[in-house]
Scaffold this motif. Structure first.
Motif, PDB file in Angstrom:
ATOM      1  N   LEU A  57       0.831  -1.198   0.000  1.00 52.90           N
ATOM      2  CA  LEU A  57       0.000   0.000   0.000  1.00 52.90           C
ATOM      3  C   LEU A  57       0.870   1.255   0.000  1.00 52.90           C
ATOM      4  O   LEU A  57       0.614   2.207  -0.742  1.00 52.90           O
ATOM      5  CB  LEU A  57      -0.936   0.001   1.206  1.00 52.90           C
ATOM      6  CG  LEU A  57      -1.836   1.215   1.361  1.00 52.90           C
ATOM      7  CD1 LEU A  57      -2.779   1.344   0.163  1.00 52.90           C
ATOM      8  CD2 LEU A  57      -2.635   1.111   2.648  1.00 52.90           C
ATOM      9  N   TYR A  58       1.912   1.252   0.815  1.00 53.54           N
ATOM     10  CA  TYR A  58       2.819   2.408   0.866  1.00 53.54           C
ATOM     11  C   TYR A  58       3.487   2.638  -0.487  1.00 53.54           C
ATOM     12  O   TYR A  58       3.521   3.764  -0.990  1.00 53.54           O
ATOM     13  CB  TYR A  58       3.880   2.207   1.959  1.00 53.54           C
ATOM     14  CG  TYR A  58       4.880   3.329   1.995  1.00 53.54           C
ATOM     15  CD1 TYR A  58       4.544   4.550   2.559  1.00 53.54           C
ATOM     16  CD2 TYR A  58       6.142   3.179   1.428  1.00 53.54           C
ATOM     17  CE1 TYR A  58       5.447   5.600   2.574  1.00 53.54           C
ATOM     18  CE2 TYR A  58       7.038   4.225   1.439  1.00 53.54           C
ATOM     19  CZ  TYR A  58       6.693   5.430   2.010  1.00 53.54           C
ATOM     20  OH  TYR A  58       7.586   6.465   2.019  1.00 53.54           O
ATOM     21  N   ALA A  59       4.009   1.572  -1.075  1.00 55.16           N
ATOM     22  CA  ALA A  59       4.705   1.706  -2.367  1.00 55.16           C
ATOM     23  C   ALA A  59       3.765   2.234  -3.447  1.00 55.16           C
ATOM     24  O   ALA A  59       4.124   3.153  -4.200  1.00 55.16           O
ATOM     25  CB  ALA A  59       5.288   0.358  -2.785  1.00 55.16           C
ATOM     26  N   LEU A  60       2.567   1.681  -3.511  1.00 54.03           N
ATOM     27  CA  LEU A  60       1.612   2.135  -4.525  1.00 54.03           C
ATOM     28  C   LEU A  60       1.144   3.562  -4.256  1.00 54.03           C
ATOM     29  O   LEU A  60       0.949   4.342  -5.196  1.00 54.03           O
ATOM     30  CB  LEU A  60       0.418   1.182  -4.607  1.00 54.03           C
ATOM     31  CG  LEU A  60       0.733  -0.199  -5.172  1.00 54.03           C
ATOM     32  CD1 LEU A  60      -0.487  -1.100  -5.090  1.00 54.03           C
ATOM     33  CD2 LEU A  60       1.238  -0.099  -6.595  1.00 54.03           C
ATOM     34  N   SER A  61       0.981   3.921  -2.986  1.00 55.10           N
ATOM     35  CA  SER A  61       0.596   5.292  -2.648  1.00 55.10           C
ATOM     36  C   SER A  61       1.676   6.271  -3.075  1.00 55.10           C
ATOM     37  O   SER A  61       1.374   7.369  -3.549  1.00 55.10           O
ATOM     38  CB  SER A  61       0.327   5.418  -1.147  1.00 55.10           C
ATOM     39  OG  SER A  61      -0.780   4.654  -0.780  1.00 55.10           O
ATOM     40  N   GLU A  63       1.070   9.299  -5.769  1.00 55.35           N
ATOM     41  CA  GLU A  63       1.195  10.702  -5.375  1.00 55.35           C
ATOM     42  C   GLU A  63       2.248  11.483  -6.163  1.00 55.35           C
ATOM     43  O   GLU A  63       2.154  12.696  -6.281  1.00 55.35           O
ATOM     44  CB  GLU A  63       1.555  10.795  -3.889  1.00 55.35           C
ATOM     45  CG  GLU A  63       0.456  10.351  -2.970  1.00 55.35           C
ATOM     46  CD  GLU A  63       0.903  10.322  -1.521  1.00 55.35           C
ATOM     47  OE1 GLU A  63       2.062  10.680  -1.239  1.00 55.35           O
ATOM     48  OE2 GLU A  63       0.092   9.931  -0.680  1.00 55.35           O
ATOM     49  N   VAL A  64       3.249  10.803  -6.673  1.00 55.59           N
ATOM     50  CA  VAL A  64       4.367  11.500  -7.295  1.00 55.59           C
ATOM     51  C   VAL A  64       4.067  11.793  -8.762  1.00 55.59           C
ATOM     52  O   VAL A  64       4.007  10.891  -9.586  1.00 55.59           O
ATOM     53  CB  VAL A  64       5.673  10.688  -7.159  1.00 55.59           C
ATOM     54  CG1 VAL A  64       6.823  11.412  -7.830  1.00 55.59           C
ATOM     55  CG2 VAL A  64       5.991  10.444  -5.699  1.00 55.59           C
ATOM     56  N   ALA A  79      -4.549   4.879 -13.051  1.00 57.65           N
ATOM     57  CA  ALA A  79      -5.888   4.382 -12.731  1.00 57.65           C
ATOM     58  C   ALA A  79      -5.819   2.980 -12.123  1.00 57.65           C
ATOM     59  O   ALA A  79      -6.528   2.675 -11.155  1.00 57.65           O
ATOM     60  CB  ALA A  79      -6.763   4.382 -13.984  1.00 57.65           C
ATOM     61  N   ALA A  80      -4.960   2.124 -12.663  1.00 57.23           N
ATOM     62  CA  ALA A  80      -4.798   0.770 -12.118  1.00 57.23           C
ATOM     63  C   ALA A  80      -4.217   0.815 -10.713  1.00 57.23           C
ATOM     64  O   ALA A  80      -4.629   0.043  -9.835  1.00 57.23           O
ATOM     65  CB  ALA A  80      -3.906  -0.057 -13.035  1.00 57.23           C
ATOM     66  N   ILE A  81      -3.285   1.731 -10.473  1.00 60.94           N
ATOM     67  CA  ILE A  81      -2.699   1.887  -9.141  1.00 60.94           C
ATOM     68  C   ILE A  81      -3.772   2.320  -8.155  1.00 60.94           C
ATOM     69  O   ILE A  81      -3.878   1.777  -7.047  1.00 60.94           O
ATOM     70  CB  ILE A  81      -1.526   2.880  -9.177  1.00 60.94           C
ATOM     71  CG1 ILE A  81      -0.336   2.259  -9.900  1.00 60.94           C
ATOM     72  CG2 ILE A  81      -1.140   3.321  -7.765  1.00 60.94           C
ATOM     73  CD1 ILE A  81       0.790   3.223 -10.196  1.00 60.94           C
ATOM     74  N   ARG A  82      -4.603   3.283  -8.535  1.00 58.32           N
ATOM     75  CA  ARG A  82      -5.677   3.752  -7.644  1.00 58.32           C
ATOM     76  C   ARG A  82      -6.647   2.623  -7.303  1.00 58.32           C
ATOM     77  O   ARG A  82      -7.099   2.499  -6.169  1.00 58.32           O
ATOM     78  CB  ARG A  82      -6.418   4.919  -8.283  1.00 58.32           C
ATOM     79  CG  ARG A  82      -5.615   6.181  -8.240  1.00 58.32           C
ATOM     80  CD  ARG A  82      -6.398   7.386  -8.686  1.00 58.32           C
ATOM     81  NE  ARG A  82      -5.534   8.557  -8.578  1.00 58.32           N
ATOM     82  CZ  ARG A  82      -5.472   9.508  -9.463  1.00 58.32           C
ATOM     83  NH1 ARG A  82      -6.250   9.469 -10.527  1.00 58.32           N
ATOM     84  NH2 ARG A  82      -4.660  10.526  -9.297  1.00 58.32           N
ATOM     85  N   LYS A  83      -6.958   1.796  -8.289  1.00 56.01           N
ATOM     86  CA  LYS A  83      -7.864   0.670  -8.057  1.00 56.01           C
ATOM     87  C   LYS A  83      -7.243  -0.311  -7.066  1.00 56.01           C
ATOM     88  O   LYS A  83      -7.922  -0.800  -6.157  1.00 56.01           O
ATOM     89  CB  LYS A  83      -8.163  -0.022  -9.389  1.00 56.01           C
ATOM     90  CG  LYS A  83      -9.166  -1.125  -9.292  1.00 56.01           C
ATOM     91  CD  LYS A  83      -9.472  -1.696 -10.670  1.00 56.01           C
ATOM     92  CE  LYS A  83     -10.489  -2.826 -10.555  1.00 56.01           C
ATOM     93  NZ  LYS A  83     -10.788  -3.398 -11.871  1.00 56.01           N
TER      94      LYS A  83
END
Length: 108
Positions: free
Chosen positions: A59-63, A67-68, A83-87
């Motif tokens: 979760l941290y890595a994807l967040s 964000e960047v 979009a895939a990351i947000r999902k």
């Protein structure tokens, strides 16, 4: 001039990044270094604690990726990737929800 504008004028991505003379590349590199250090700490500790930490690490890595803006700016992520990351982030939040209270208490 932004990297994307340089690329639209036919310059290569590498050349465009070199021309992008501002604080932004240094700030982006600093953020990437600290994010990597935090992720390495997660990985080092993960072997000694329950599986929920692996989910937190992901979760941290994807967040961080979500964000960047630099990943979009430099063309390393597409709008579809974001979009895939947000999902996936939403899915991980749902997975962690039952453990939320225990996680909060663990920080005391």
């Amino acid at each position: 001039m932004e990297v994307s504008q340089q690329q639209k004028q036919g310059e290569s991505k590498e050349y465009s990044v070199l021309l992008f003379q501002s604080y932004q590349p240094a700030e982006d590199l600093g953020r990437a270094f600290s994010d990597r250090s935090i992720l390495q700490t997660f990985i080092d500790v993960e072997a000694t604690v329950p599986n929920v930490l692996a989910t937190l690490r992901t979760l941290y890595a994807l967040s961080c990726l979500e964000e960047v803006v630099a990943f979009l700016r430099y063309g390393y992520l597409s709008i579809d990737n974001v979009a895939a990351i947000r999902k996936e982030v939403s899915r991980l939040y749902r997975e962690l929800r039952p453990h939320a209270l225990a996680l909060i208490i663990s920080f005391k």
